[in-house]
Design an enzyme around this catalytic site. Sequence first.
Site, PDB file in Angstrom:
ATOM      1  N   SER A 121       0.860  -1.191   0.000  1.00 27.31           N
ATOM      2  CA  SER A 121       0.000   0.000   0.000  1.00 27.31           C
ATOM      3  C   SER A 121       0.889   1.232   0.000  1.00 27.31           C
ATOM      4  O   SER A 121       1.840   1.319   0.766  1.00 27.31           O
ATOM      5  CB  SER A 121      -0.943   0.007   1.204  1.00 27.31           C
ATOM      6  OG  SER A 121      -0.255  -0.233   2.411  1.00 27.31           O
ATOM      7  N   GLU A 147      -7.653   8.631   2.832  1.00 27.67           N
ATOM      8  CA  GLU A 147      -7.271   8.312   1.461  1.00 27.67           C
ATOM      9  C   GLU A 147      -8.462   7.940   0.588  1.00 27.67           C
ATOM     10  O   GLU A 147      -9.403   7.294   1.046  1.00 27.67           O
ATOM     11  CB  GLU A 147      -6.295   7.128   1.459  1.00 27.67           C
ATOM     12  CG  GLU A 147      -5.009   7.390   2.225  1.00 27.67           C
ATOM     13  CD  GLU A 147      -4.104   6.179   2.310  1.00 27.67           C
ATOM     14  OE1 GLU A 147      -2.884   6.384   2.371  1.00 27.67           O
ATOM     15  OE2 GLU A 147      -4.618   5.039   2.324  1.00 27.67           O
TER      16      GLU A 147
END
Length: 227
Positions: free
Chosen positions: A86, A148
């Site tokens: 990630s 995010e």
Amino acid sequence: MSDINLDWVDRRQLQRLEEMLIVVDENDKVIGADTKRNCHLNENIEKGLLHRAFSVVLFNTKNRILIQQRSDTKVTFPGYFTDSCSSHPLYNPAELEEKDAIGVRRAAQRRLQAELGIPGEQISPEDIVFMTIYHHKAKSDRIWGEHEICYLLLVRKNVTLNPDPSETKSILYLSQEELWELLEREARGEVKVTPWLRTIAERFLYRWWPHLDDVTPFVELHKIHRV
């Protein structure tokens, strides 16, 4: 920000705090750029600062998922078990390109090599399937957090691994049952798991895993899941 103690953070992680990330609105429209440091400070997140990111779930041909444990010297969620990779696309022309999410897929190829040592020729952007997007927020501690618009990407391939210890503490391949066991251990307080790994597992993987030979029916290119 000057009084934040980062003495425990790896030097390379400190350098990456100055990378310029893509700032977006809640519909993933680009509205600017800011440093990785600023994007991950809770004081800015609480004011609405939101950036573009991605999560990769990488399966081998035995349908086992690659799980990594984050380095203890990461700024956010150090030592936590998480998805395969990630990170963030950067604010540059190649990784800003939006057609077919190619910019994000290029960023994923770059970070798979940087974090896990996967040679670039083993995973090309074309090997990376853009599945969907989710919007999430999570606090790591009182100072740092995540907020995010995250592209969820899938890869199914056997790869060579050579993890960077400043990024990755350990790696393991898990079956579906073993991943659920890991999440149950986290619920009992035995291990630490990132909130987004739980989200990915519970919201998406349980549907995708039996159909890895063809995940096309599960692709949702124009939907943003609010989690």
